[in-house]
Enzyme design. Sequence first.
Site, PDB file in Angstrom:
ATOM      1  N   ARG A 120     -10.862   9.834   2.061  1.00 17.09           N
ATOM      2  CA  ARG A 120     -10.737  10.477   3.378  1.00 17.09           C
ATOM      3  C   ARG A 120     -11.914  11.410   3.629  1.00 17.09           C
ATOM      4  O   ARG A 120     -12.366  11.549   4.769  1.00 17.09           O
ATOM      5  CB  ARG A 120      -9.379  11.176   3.494  1.00 17.09           C
ATOM      6  CG  ARG A 120      -8.238  10.149   3.516  1.00 17.09           C
ATOM      7  CD  ARG A 120      -6.849  10.768   3.537  1.00 17.09           C
ATOM      8  NE  ARG A 120      -5.829   9.736   3.374  1.00 17.09           N
ATOM      9  CZ  ARG A 120      -4.550   9.972   3.099  1.00 17.09           C
ATOM     10  NH1 ARG A 120      -4.123  11.226   2.973  1.00 17.09           N
ATOM     11  NH2 ARG A 120      -3.700   8.976   2.961  1.00 17.09           N
ATOM     12  N   GLU A 139       7.429  -6.795   1.178  1.00 20.03           N
ATOM     13  CA  GLU A 139       6.202  -6.637   1.976  1.00 20.03           C
ATOM     14  C   GLU A 139       5.259  -7.827   1.757  1.00 20.03           C
ATOM     15  O   GLU A 139       4.692  -8.375   2.699  1.00 20.03           O
ATOM     16  CB  GLU A 139       5.465  -5.344   1.585  1.00 20.03           C
ATOM     17  CG  GLU A 139       6.070  -4.069   2.136  1.00 20.03           C
ATOM     18  CD  GLU A 139       5.686  -3.842   3.604  1.00 20.03           C
ATOM     19  OE1 GLU A 139       5.069  -4.728   4.220  1.00 20.03           O
ATOM     20  OE2 GLU A 139       6.034  -2.775   4.135  1.00 20.03           O
ATOM     21  N   LYS A 198       0.853  -1.187   0.000  1.00 19.89           N
ATOM     22  CA  LYS A 198       0.000   0.000   0.000  1.00 19.89           C
ATOM     23  C   LYS A 198       0.888   1.235   0.000  1.00 19.89           C
ATOM     24  O   LYS A 198       1.720   1.412   0.894  1.00 19.89           O
ATOM     25  CB  LYS A 198      -0.905  -0.001   1.235  1.00 19.89           C
ATOM     26  CG  LYS A 198      -1.732   1.264   1.351  1.00 19.89           C
ATOM     27  CD  LYS A 198      -2.771   1.166   2.429  1.00 19.89           C
ATOM     28  CE  LYS A 198      -3.511   2.482   2.578  1.00 19.89           C
ATOM     29  NZ  LYS A 198      -4.556   2.400   3.596  1.00 19.89           N
ATOM     30  N   LYS A 215      -2.234  -1.427  -3.847  1.00 22.47           N
ATOM     31  CA  LYS A 215      -3.079  -0.232  -3.764  1.00 22.47           C
ATOM     32  C   LYS A 215      -2.231   1.014  -3.824  1.00 22.47           C
ATOM     33  O   LYS A 215      -1.221   1.062  -3.110  1.00 22.47           O
ATOM     34  CB  LYS A 215      -3.832  -0.295  -2.440  1.00 22.47           C
ATOM     35  CG  LYS A 215      -4.730   0.874  -2.156  1.00 22.47           C
ATOM     36  CD  LYS A 215      -5.330   0.713  -0.799  1.00 22.47           C
ATOM     37  CE  LYS A 215      -6.040   1.995  -0.448  1.00 22.47           C
ATOM     38  NZ  LYS A 215      -6.319   2.103   0.933  1.00 22.47           N
TER      39      LYS A 215
HETATM   40  C1  PBG Z   1      -7.435   3.576   5.533  1.00 26.40           C
HETATM   41  C2  PBG Z   1      -7.723   3.356   4.093  1.00 26.40           C
HETATM   42  C3  PBG Z   1      -7.534   4.267   3.065  1.00 26.40           C
HETATM   43  C4  PBG Z   1      -8.083   3.696   1.934  1.00 26.40           C
HETATM   44  C5  PBG Z   1      -8.547   2.418   2.267  1.00 26.40           C
HETATM   45  N1  PBG Z   1      -8.309   2.217   3.621  1.00 26.40           N
HETATM   46  C6  PBG Z   1      -7.011   5.660   3.077  1.00 26.40           C
HETATM   47  C7  PBG Z   1      -5.668   5.937   3.586  1.00 26.40           C
HETATM   48  O1  PBG Z   1      -4.818   5.059   3.736  1.00 26.40           O
HETATM   49  O2  PBG Z   1      -5.446   7.102   3.887  1.00 26.40           O
HETATM   50  C8  PBG Z   1      -8.158   4.361   0.582  1.00 26.40           C
HETATM   51  C9  PBG Z   1      -9.223   3.881  -0.335  1.00 26.40           C
HETATM   52  C10 PBG Z   1      -9.565   4.827  -1.422  1.00 26.40           C
HETATM   53  O3  PBG Z   1      -8.930   5.878  -1.642  1.00 26.40           O
HETATM   54  O4  PBG Z   1     -10.533   4.521  -2.132  1.00 26.40           O
HETATM   55  N2  PBG Z   1      -6.492   2.902   6.176  1.00 26.40           N
END
Ligand code: PBG
Length: 335
Positions: free
Chosen positions: A215, A244, A205, A259
């Site tokens: 957010r 990872e 990620k 992601k």
């Molecule tokens: C939180 C999380 C995030 C997303 C999924 N889980 C945001 C972040 O890491 O700030 C992002 C998903 C999206 O942008 O659609 N841990």
Amino acid sequence: MGEGMTTAAFPALRMRRTRATAWSRALHAETVLTPSNLIWPLFVTEGKGVEEPIGSLPGVSRWSVDLVVERAREARDLGIPCLALFPNTPHELRTNDGKEALNPGNLMCRAIGVIKDAVPDIGILTDVALDPYTAHGHDGLIDDAGYVLNDATTAVLIEQALNQARAGADIIAPSDMMDGRVGAIRNALEADDRHNVQIMAYAAKYASAFYGPFRDAVGSGGMLKGDKKTYQMDPANSEEALREVALDLAEGADSVMVKPGLPYLDIIRRVRDRFAVPVFAYQVSGEYAMIEAAVAAGAGDRDALVLETLMAFRRAGCSGVLTYHAVHAARLLGG
Ligand code: PBG
């Protein structure tokens, strides 16, 4: 040049022959996309009969629990096998320690329970991270300098995961990027006799600029102090993604996630080739917003853009994709 090269070349070989008709293109397609490849992320909010459109995600809303159940039915009827749930925790319940994440009666657990009762044949994936619950918007506990503490956070994430699993979650998806949390959560699930609760690790990620609308959706954006670069990955890195993934698999992850999605197809392909495990991608909120902005600007056709991007994930090696376009895509695919 040998003779063999000449016989395999034009005009004996015309690459366009197999593309000339629709039936032939269908016959030669190397990759298929079906509704069963889709996971639909849904945002849940308090109240009854509430739909709150999200400004930065046109076409996506937060739903109260009673309406999220209707969305679950809709997804099931279209052949979408799994939902990913995210809570918009009321602001007065957000604290520095994020303890609402551990409340068995929290919004998330209520949503899981109601969906499991009403639509038992759809999978529920839940995000493990504290950002929808913390007053500072970070995924974990912070020290006085604002640094996210690894081991102290993991201790809380274990409890959050157990809380979700006990409420009925089928797949625990840690998105927090703390070191060692997959193994710790796996051990806790085993000790709690939850042997068949899966873990899909957000393994690679990245600290990305594509998460902004998400957010907003969970209400953590305006609260976030600083960025997440001390725990999420540097977009410059690809070898590190393989490390990872290797670690999360060794700790017991059943599947791994990359992601964001489209800008990271190279990572998906490398992970699939190296590990031959189920790989998922999250086509994140900023990617969704980019497609919708292109459509609104008359720069592209929504149906075609959605199907082409989702097919690209499958071609790159994904078993499935988390996408806000899941229902739209499933309809186009005849689900
Ligand atoms: C939180 C999380 C995030 C997303 C999924 N889980 C945001 C972040 O890491 O700030 C992002 C998903 C999206 O942008 O659609 N841990």
